[in-house]
Structures are given as C-alpha cells and as structure tokens.
Motif scaffolding. Structure first.
Motif, mmCIF file in Angstrom:
data_model
loop_
_atom_site.group_PDB
_atom_site.id
_atom_site.type_symbol
_atom_site.label_atom_id
_atom_site.label_comp_id
_atom_site.label_asym_id
_atom_site.label_seq_id
_atom_site.Cartn_x
_atom_site.Cartn_y
_atom_site.Cartn_z
ATOM 1 N N PHE A 143 0.830 -1.205 0.000
ATOM 2 C CA PHE A 143 0.000 0.000 0.000
ATOM 3 C C PHE A 143 0.863 1.253 0.000
ATOM 4 O O PHE A 143 0.593 2.207 -0.728
ATOM 5 N N GLU A 144 1.869 1.199 0.827
ATOM 6 C CA GLU A 144 2.778 2.347 0.867
ATOM 7 C C GLU A 144 3.318 2.675 -0.520
ATOM 8 O O GLU A 144 3.352 3.829 -0.939
ATOM 9 N N ASN A 145 3.737 1.636 -1.201
ATOM 10 C CA ASN A 145 4.262 1.833 -2.556
ATOM 11 C C ASN A 145 3.218 2.431 -3.472
ATOM 12 O O ASN A 145 3.465 3.395 -4.188
ATOM 13 N N MET A 146 2.042 1.811 -3.414
ATOM 14 C CA MET A 146 0.973 2.302 -4.269
ATOM 15 C C MET A 146 0.689 3.766 -3.992
ATOM 16 O O MET A 146 0.508 4.575 -4.911
ATOM 17 N N ILE A 147 0.645 4.077 -2.706
ATOM 18 C CA ILE A 147 0.353 5.458 -2.318
ATOM 19 C C ILE A 147 1.468 6.392 -2.768
ATOM 20 O O ILE A 147 1.229 7.492 -3.277
ATOM 21 N N ALA A 148 2.694 5.919 -2.593
ATOM 22 C CA ALA A 148 3.842 6.745 -2.976
ATOM 23 C C ALA A 148 3.858 7.009 -4.483
ATOM 24 O O ALA A 148 4.236 8.089 -4.943
ATOM 25 N N ASN A 149 3.419 5.997 -5.234
ATOM 26 C CA ASN A 149 3.440 6.132 -6.681
ATOM 27 C C ASN A 149 2.267 6.932 -7.249
ATOM 28 O O ASN A 149 2.257 7.271 -8.433
ATOM 29 N N ALA A 150 1.278 7.177 -6.411
ATOM 30 C CA ALA A 150 0.100 7.893 -6.916
ATOM 31 C C ALA A 150 0.515 9.256 -7.448
ATOM 32 O O ALA A 150 1.405 9.900 -6.908
ATOM 33 N N ASN A 151 -0.164 9.664 -8.492
ATOM 34 C CA ASN A 151 0.183 10.958 -9.063
ATOM 35 C C ASN A 151 -0.539 12.112 -8.382
ATOM 36 O O ASN A 151 -0.770 13.156 -8.949
ATOM 37 N N TYR A 152 -0.943 11.871 -7.140
ATOM 38 C CA TYR A 152 -1.465 12.976 -6.330
ATOM 39 C C TYR A 152 -1.218 12.627 -4.868
ATOM 40 O O TYR A 152 -1.006 11.469 -4.496
ATOM 41 N N GLN A 153 -1.277 13.625 -4.034
ATOM 42 C CA GLN A 153 -1.050 13.445 -2.605
ATOM 43 C C GLN A 153 -2.304 12.877 -1.938
ATOM 44 O O GLN A 153 -3.426 13.109 -2.376
ATOM 45 N N LEU A 154 -2.098 12.142 -0.842
ATOM 46 C CA LEU A 154 -3.239 11.591 -0.081
ATOM 47 C C LEU A 154 -3.101 11.939 1.400
ATOM 48 O O LEU A 154 -2.054 11.674 2.012
ATOM 49 N N ARG A 155 -4.144 12.509 1.922
ATOM 50 C CA ARG A 155 -4.141 12.814 3.351
ATOM 51 C C ARG A 155 -4.479 11.558 4.158
ATOM 52 O O ARG A 155 -5.310 10.752 3.723
ATOM 53 N N ASP A 156 -3.890 11.408 5.307
ATOM 54 C CA ASP A 156 -4.220 10.312 6.223
ATOM 55 C C ASP A 156 -4.449 8.986 5.508
ATOM 56 O O ASP A 156 -5.551 8.413 5.574
#
Lengths: 223, 223, 223, 223
Positions: A143-156
């Motif tokens: 999940f961390e990877n997926m989140i890191a790779n997202a082309n936008y920021q994610l809060r919490d």
DNA sequence: TATGAATGAGCCTTCATTCAT
DNA sequence: TATGAATGAAGGCTCATTCAT
C-alpha cells in the motif's frame, strides 16, 4: 542434531495450523474442539498446548496468516514493476487488488466466513506490524508503494485504507454469503464507486475543488 | 381471567428479555447460560423454553429490538415535520441521524459490542420487514420518507443504505472500542465525508456530472 | 575433574531442594508441579528424576531437613555447657526449647503449614536415625543429653518425647494459624502446664508419690 | 407430591455421601475423583454438583458426620443417667469415652486415616456449633454435662478439651497405624496419664495444691 | 549426565435440554 | 403453564513420566 528436533517442531506446528484451519472452515470455530484439532493433526492433545496458548491464540495466528496469503495472491499476479501498472491510476490500482481479493473469497466462501467473523482490525494491524508469522508478506508495504506512486497526494492514508477495508469486508460478507441485500456482482459497481469516492476525499491536490466544500461541513453543526 | 394469564405470560417473556440483555451486555453472549438468564429473570429454567427456542433465538429478537430502539432515539428528537429539517439537505439529514446513533453508542459501549458482534444484515432486514417485535418502530419508513423528500433522485436507495450501514457499523466498532486506527471523533470527518460521497454516487439528477464519469468504469476492465 | 562434576551435581540437587521448598511454602505441595520446581531451579524437567523419585520423596527430605533446622536454631542460642542451663530443671529446659521453636513458627507460618500438613512421625524418626541429610543435626542426641542430665530418672523417655511432640505440634497448628480455639499466647500457659504434667508422669524418683496412685488405674477397668 | 421429590433428593444425597466415604476410605481423598463417586452412587456426574460445591465440601461434611457418629457410639453404650456413671470421677469418665473411641478406630483404621488427615479443629468446631448435619449428635453438650457434673471446678474447659483432643488424635494416628513409636496398647497408659494430668491442671478446687506451684511459672521467664 | 518435546490419561466443571410432577 | 431435578456429553486443561538425542 538439534536441527532435526527443530524441524520436527516446525512440522508439528504446521500440522496443527493446517488442520485447525480445515476444521474451522468446515465446522466453525465454536464447534471445533482442541481434541478435534490434535486428533486431525495426528498429535496428542497436550502437544497443542506446547505451541499455542489456547484456541483464540491459534485463531489469531491463522487469521493473520490467511489474510496475508489473500493479499499475497492478489498482488502476486500483477507485475508491480510493469509500466502499465505504474501508469494505472491509484484508484484503479486499489480496485483491481480488491477485486482480486473479492473473487478469491467468492471462490472460497468458507474462508470468508471465518475471516469475517474473526478478524479484528486491532489484532490484524498488530500482526502486520510485528510480522507475527515470519513468512507472511509485508503488504502494508504494498500500500505504501501504491500510495507513494500515486500521481497525487493523499491525506491520512491509514485512515483511508481503514475505511476502505471496513467497507469492503463488511459489505461483501453479506453479499457473497447471503446475497443480501443483493448479490456480489450487483453490488460491485456501487462498492467500487464508493471506494473511489473515499479515495477522492483523501486527495489533497489543488485541482480537486469539489472536496473543499465538504471540508467546511465535515460534521453536523451540533458537534 | 384469560387476560390475566396473557398478561402474566407477557410479563415472564419481558422479564426474560430484559434480564437476558443485561447479562449479554455485562458478560457477553458466550458466557451467559440459560440458567443465568432464568435465574435473573426469576423463572425456572424450563420456562425459558416455553418462550424461546434457544439462546440464539432470544439473541436475534434482542438485537433487532435494541437496534430499533437506537434508531427510534436517534429520530425521536428531530421533528421530521419541522420545516428546518425538511429544508436540510438529504446528505446532512443522514449524517445527523447517524451522528446521533454514534453518540448513543459511544455512551453505551457494551451495547455496541453486543450489536456489532451479533448483528447480521439478513436477520436484521427480516426482523424489520416482519416487525418481529410489534412495538418496534418501522424505521425503514423513516428512510423512505427522507429519500422521498430529497431534492434529487437516488438510484438503488436500498443498496446505498446498505453500504452506509455497513461502512458505519464496522468502522465505529474499532474506533469507539479500541481507538483503532484512531478515535471516533478523529474518524468522524472522514467517515461523514465517505458517506456524503456514497450518497453522491447514487444521485441521478442531471446536475451531478462528475459521477457520470465513474459510471463508465465502474469495475476493473477484467470483470 | 570428577570433583567438579560432583560439585555440579550437588549444586543441581540443592537448587532443586531450595526452590521446591520456596514453592511448597508459597503455593502448597498440591499446587506445585514438578515442572514448576524444575523451571524455578533452572534445570530441565527430566533432571528432576535424576535426583528424586518423585514429589513425595523430595517432600520427605525437605520436611526432615527443615524440622532439623528448626531444632538446630532452637538449641543454637542456648549454651548447653553453661552452668545456668545445667542447673535448670529438666521440665523447664524442655519448655525453653519448645518455646523457641514455637516462636520461630509463629514468625514463619508458611513453614508451620508445610510441616504440619506433611510431617509423619514414622518418616521423621526414620530420617533422624538414618541421618538422611548428612549435614542435619543429630538432635535426638540433645534430648538424650537433657534426659541424662536431669536430676531425676525418666521412664520411657522416647514415649514421653513422642507425646510431647504430638501434643505441641497438633496444638500449635490450630492456635497459630487460626487462633482456634484461642491464640497461641493464650494457650501457652496451658500447653506448658500440660507438658510439665506429662514429664512428671514419667518421673520415677520415689518422691513423686502422687503419680503412683495413677499407675494402678492407668486404663479403664474395661480394658 | 412435593414430598416424593424431596425424598428422592435426600436419597441421592445420601447415596453420594455413603459412596464417597467408602471410596475415600479405600482409595483416599486424592485418588477419588468425582466421576468415581457419582458412578458408584449411581447418579450422573452433574448431579454431584447439585448437592455439593466440590470434593472438599463433601469431605468436610463427611468428616464432621463420621466424627459425630464416633462420639455417638462411644457414648451410646454408657448410660449417662446411671448412678455408677455419675459417681465416676470426671477424669475417668473422659478416659472411658476416649478409650471407646480409640477402640473403635483400632477396629476401623481406614476411618482413622481419613479423619486424621482431614480433620481441622476450625471446621470441626464450626460444624458442631452450626449442626451442619441435622441428625448429628450435639456432643458438645455431652462434655458440658460431664463438666457440670464433675465434683470439682474446671478452668477453661474448652481449652482443656482442645488440648486433649489434639493430644489423643495426633498420638493415636501414629500408634494405631504404624506402631510408632510403640503400639496403641503400649501407649495407652501413658496417654491416659497425660490426659489425667491435663485435666488436673485445669482443676480449680483449693485442695489441689500441687498445681498452684505450676501457675507461678507457667511460661519460661523469657516470655 | 542433561535435556525438553511428546504423550495421553484423567480431572473438574458447565450446560442445554428433557420430563415427571 | 410452570417447575427444577436430573442428565451425561463435551470441553478445556494439567501434569507426571518417558525417551530420543
């Protein structure tokens, strides 16, 4: 020398885990006695207590283990290094993984029953963080990877994941097992839409104007 | 004459229900024996079987009853006929009701534990539809009213309600009882945002353009 | 080389004895398992069986050892060679020793419990005669000395000692531990009087006329 | 109607008591399981728990009951109203009763073992005072009568009785069962002499000059 | 000599359910 | 309708003892 003993112990423990799962799936936790487990695993009743504190202890380990395997399978097939995957939107990545898991559970309803009735977020998280079973995948990293790779920021992101997991797990239980209020295939579009919405609520990129509005009235006024 | 007998019977049944709930809340379902219930209710063990098939039967009735009371309390205070209420947006109406319920459960954690561990959507819906306990509120009607009064159309409202109930119920369990992954107050903004999103996904009014887009890719392509 | 092994063995045995006593005193014989003892002593369970036949064997050794230490302490402080002591009446000598022991047990009630519940005269005598634990005091010799030094003859001194030990041991158990029928300090005067009487019954010196009379009707006629 | 049920209950309880005693006597308390007792009594295991809290509860009742029967038998044969008895000296009355009991126990060594290992003065006294088993003799009254009829005053009769019971019970255990340090018949003269002495220590009549002397040095000076 | 994994008999206790009253 | 004594299966768990290493 000592190695043989260690190997033997590992075998015993695995036999217990394996057979306990089989029994939990077929008869349920409540109706499976420790005697049943020991007998099926081919060990003495007392041996059980050499490896597990009690049935609950065994159950917790089993749940974490199976949930882990579920995620592993769901992610094993998709090549995370693949360019296609990397270019896929985060929302869609989430949904693809979840869809894999759901399909797996549709094919293994007994496992769904077992996990749904026994999974607690608290223990689950604990198990993950502590890597209780060494061989289990560290899928929090995925999940961390997926989140890191997202082309936008994610809060919490942790809260987002939590909401999604809770929504999915409790929803599919009813739909897969009882077709209530509708069957799983029927609910999927709505469920995935809800997931997308939840993700979108956690985006922080400035282009997402429509969420701003929500932020101002997060809670009812009375709060 | 017969009336007195009927009244007596009702008293016995109510005594059983009442005391069973108290025991379930304090000791849990598993650790409450039928003997306990009968003793606390001041009737003989055999009498229990004159009114209920077994502990599960009793539990189901109790759950539906308590869940019903929860909704009742949550809606009792708000005057549905009030103009203010009518003018409130449907999303906000939902959230106000849910917030009431959550606050109630924060104040009564034992009830939350009991309901969460034992509520099954299937039975719940059944209980509602069949009005198993006569005096229970028909709160499915409340939702119908709310939906009917909304100033926009909603697709598949039952599914929407289902998704929301599942999301809320499984989420708050962990947050209220274990502060996992965060406390209830912390999760509320995110939870309510998620609810708003889910509602929005079910709007069909033509003004809501942004959902259209989702409709076209409801599921991953593989499905 | 061999000496080291011997020393090691002795250490193990002593560790077992020591820790077993601690456990017997705190948890009782019944509630102390061999596993407990081995664990506390830092040896393997199997090792226990290299040194003791079973728990009863260990208990017997322990009892004799502790009883011996009790007598040792009681007599250590009084200088038997002292003129004052030698001039003290035999009856009073007995009572002084017994009083020491009682006070010791008042201060160590757990030991009293342990000994009272487990002491058997048969094994005790056997242990003394056979000096089962080499380092234990031969306190039967102390009594012999006291008796030899008495300024009057004593018939059947062993029986006298036996009667006194039985009277004292069973009496103080109840008084010290449960204040039943009265506390230990309250019973002492009566107890010591009884001891004096018993001793006096065993005097053979011609001055003691009043006991003669008893001798003629020792038993009920029916016997 | 209800009487039949009550009678049945009494029968069950008695069957349990009776058969439990038989087992305790033959196999010992430790080696008798509740399953054994129930089986031998011809009732289900669960039935045991309807009548007794656990094995210890049953044991206590049994002990008090058997001890009571022992006293009853010992006093049944002697006609307390008989002139001869009334004229017998209190000391001799005591000894006659005790001798009866000892002979009974010589003939029933298993009972002696059982009682000796399990009798506690505290519970015994409690059982007597509370007449735990209704049909048991109130033999504390017997002693009271004997004491009242004595032709001299007795100080602290309860303590005197206590000392005598403790002396006798712990002494005979060893002598009857193990001939240690001597057989029962050999010890009797000494034992009875000791009893006479103890009684004499509690006389308060002014003629008894020799005890006065003791009163002044009841305890060692150090106390 | 020392280990400690494995055993499996056996114990206590609970409890849903029945049924005679 | 109401009672509650009786059942007995079942379950969890402990523990002394053995034995291969």
């Amino acid at each position: 020398m000592g190695g043989k003993v260690q190997q033997n112990k590992k075998q015993k423990k695995e036999a217990l885990l394996e057979n306990a799962l089989e029994l939990f799936l077929s008869k349920g936790l409540q109706d499976t006695s420790i005697a049943d487990i020991a007998k099926k695993a081919g060990v003495a009743k007392g041996t059980f207590y050499l490896y597990f504190k009690d049935k609950i202890d065994l159950r917790n380990i089993l749940i974490a283990h199976e949930a882990s395997k579920l995620f592993e399978k769901a992610t094993a097939k998709l090549d995370v290094e693949d360019e296609d995957w990397k270019n896929t939107d985060f929302e869609e990545q989430m949904i693809i993984v979840i869809d894999h898991i759901i399909n797996e559970l549709v094919a293994n309803k007994r496992l769904l029953t077992f996990i749904s009735k026994n999974l607690s977020w608290g223990y689950f998280k604990f198990a993950l963080l502590n890597n209780r079973l060494e061989e289990d995948v560290d899928f929090s990293k995925l999940f961390e990877n997926m989140i890191a790779n997202a082309n936008y920021q994610l809060r919490d992101p942790e809260i987002m994941i939590f909401l999604i997991i809770e929504l999915v797990s409790s929803t599919i239980y009813s739909c897969i097992l009882y077709d209530e209020p509708v069957g799983i295939e029927e609910i999927k579009p709505f469920l995935y839409d809800s997931i997308r919405s939840i993700v979108r609520c956690h985006r922080t990129s400035d282009v997402e104007e429509q969420t701003k509005e929500n932020m101002t009235k997060k809670c009812p006024k009375s709060l």
